[in-house]
Design an enzyme around this catalytic site. Sequence first.
Site, PDB file in Angstrom:
ATOM      1  N   HIS A  96     -70.760  31.055  25.080  1.00 55.97           N
ATOM      2  CA  HIS A  96     -71.968  31.848  25.316  1.00 55.97           C
ATOM      3  C   HIS A  96     -72.900  31.655  24.125  1.00 55.97           C
ATOM      4  O   HIS A  96     -74.097  31.425  24.304  1.00 55.97           O
ATOM      5  CB  HIS A  96     -71.612  33.320  25.503  1.00 55.97           C
TER       6      HIS A  96
ATOM      7  N   LYS B  27     -77.344  26.955  23.783  1.00 56.31           N
ATOM      8  CA  LYS B  27     -78.465  27.870  23.539  1.00 56.31           C
ATOM      9  C   LYS B  27     -79.179  27.519  22.242  1.00 56.31           C
ATOM     10  O   LYS B  27     -80.327  27.906  22.040  1.00 56.31           O
ATOM     11  CB  LYS B  27     -77.969  29.315  23.504  1.00 56.31           C
TER      12      LYS B  27
END
Length: 427
Positions: free
Chosen positions: A309, A341
């Site tokens: 994540h 990310k």
Amino acid sequence: MSRRAVITGVGVVAPGGVGREAFWKLLADGRTATRRITLFDPAPFRSQTAAEADFDPVAAGLAPRQIRRMDRAAQFAVVSAREALEDSGLDRAGLAPERIGVSIGSAVGCTMGLEEEYVLLSDAGKHWLVDHTYGVPHLYGYMVPSTLAVEVAWEARAEGPVALISTGCTSGLDAVGHGIQLIEEGSADVVLAGATDAPLSPITAACFDAIKATSPNNDDPEHASRPFDAERDGFVLGEGSAVLVLEEKAAAEARGARIYGEVVGFAGRSNAFHMTGLKANGREMAEAIKVALDRAKLDPTAVDYINAHGSGTKQNDRHETAAFKRSLGEHAYRVPVSSIKSMVGHSLGAIGSIEVAACALALERQVVPPTANLHHPDPECDLDYVPLTAREHRMDVALSVGSGFGGFQSAVLLARPGAVEYEGSGS
């Protein structure tokens, strides 16, 4: 007879380039697509950086009526779905429409359309009572998130199960998980599964400013997203979409489809703890990983790559590191982990599907994307986070995980075609 789900098509709209190949090139090069916000004036806000998609709906092939009707998030989803369908090589003329399903995730729905209409109707907030007749004809559609899934269904001529999955920042993973279940239980033979979000608007910036979740590193936007780095100071917003074509494995093999990977495990859990807080021990994410491995009948040592994540907040990065150690044991120190990310930002509900797309491409090309901007590793994040440069790496199984506000924790396992024995859930 057991049924198994495989990925035969990938479509992506992401910061740094529209389309699957542009997306992969950005990741493989370790480049960042974060910059000062251009979609609105960010000057009033604490955080003025985002990862924007350079998206032209006309160049992407959308008709004027579609552009007029659809919010930016819906446009992303339809363009991604088109690319995924084309990539799959499916002959839809030979498919029964009622055997085609759609599972689309989104955290914040048609945020941009709704905010633009509110600003117009209220004269920039001057009026509490507004005249709705000045609104666009499709304003109701902006207020109903399921219209995102409906647009994809219309594009695919899908008359089977159609659903909008909204579980915060795990929406993209959970939408893929729902699509897998539709295939395995026999409710559909083909599912377009993925997610979309276009949250880059003043209201979103204000909300995340209020809780100081986003990075205030406005002087150096290209390096603002720094997962697992000791100097990180919050996540960077993004936008985008990814849609996957999921097919029943035997049918895909029978037509000679190119298979990116088989989805061999999925699980979701919640921490029932706090809207934005995470427990430091990572127990709930670890539980989702363990259940996904159990469903795939895989040992933790089978995991060859983890797409984290990796939002770039201290709370999340340490929580994840603990979860990987808790679920994989000593193997956690041997498996490469990275966060894309760092390059494409955090597109809220969409990012999970974008990360699954990255895993599918990584398996196909046997390359691990890097964690960009990781120059000063946090001592508490002591795993192999693949800093700065992509790495060639033998991979049979990839794990993608997500963590979302509300306590959502999800895990998806992909396997290279023929790499593992998996029996599916059956129906």
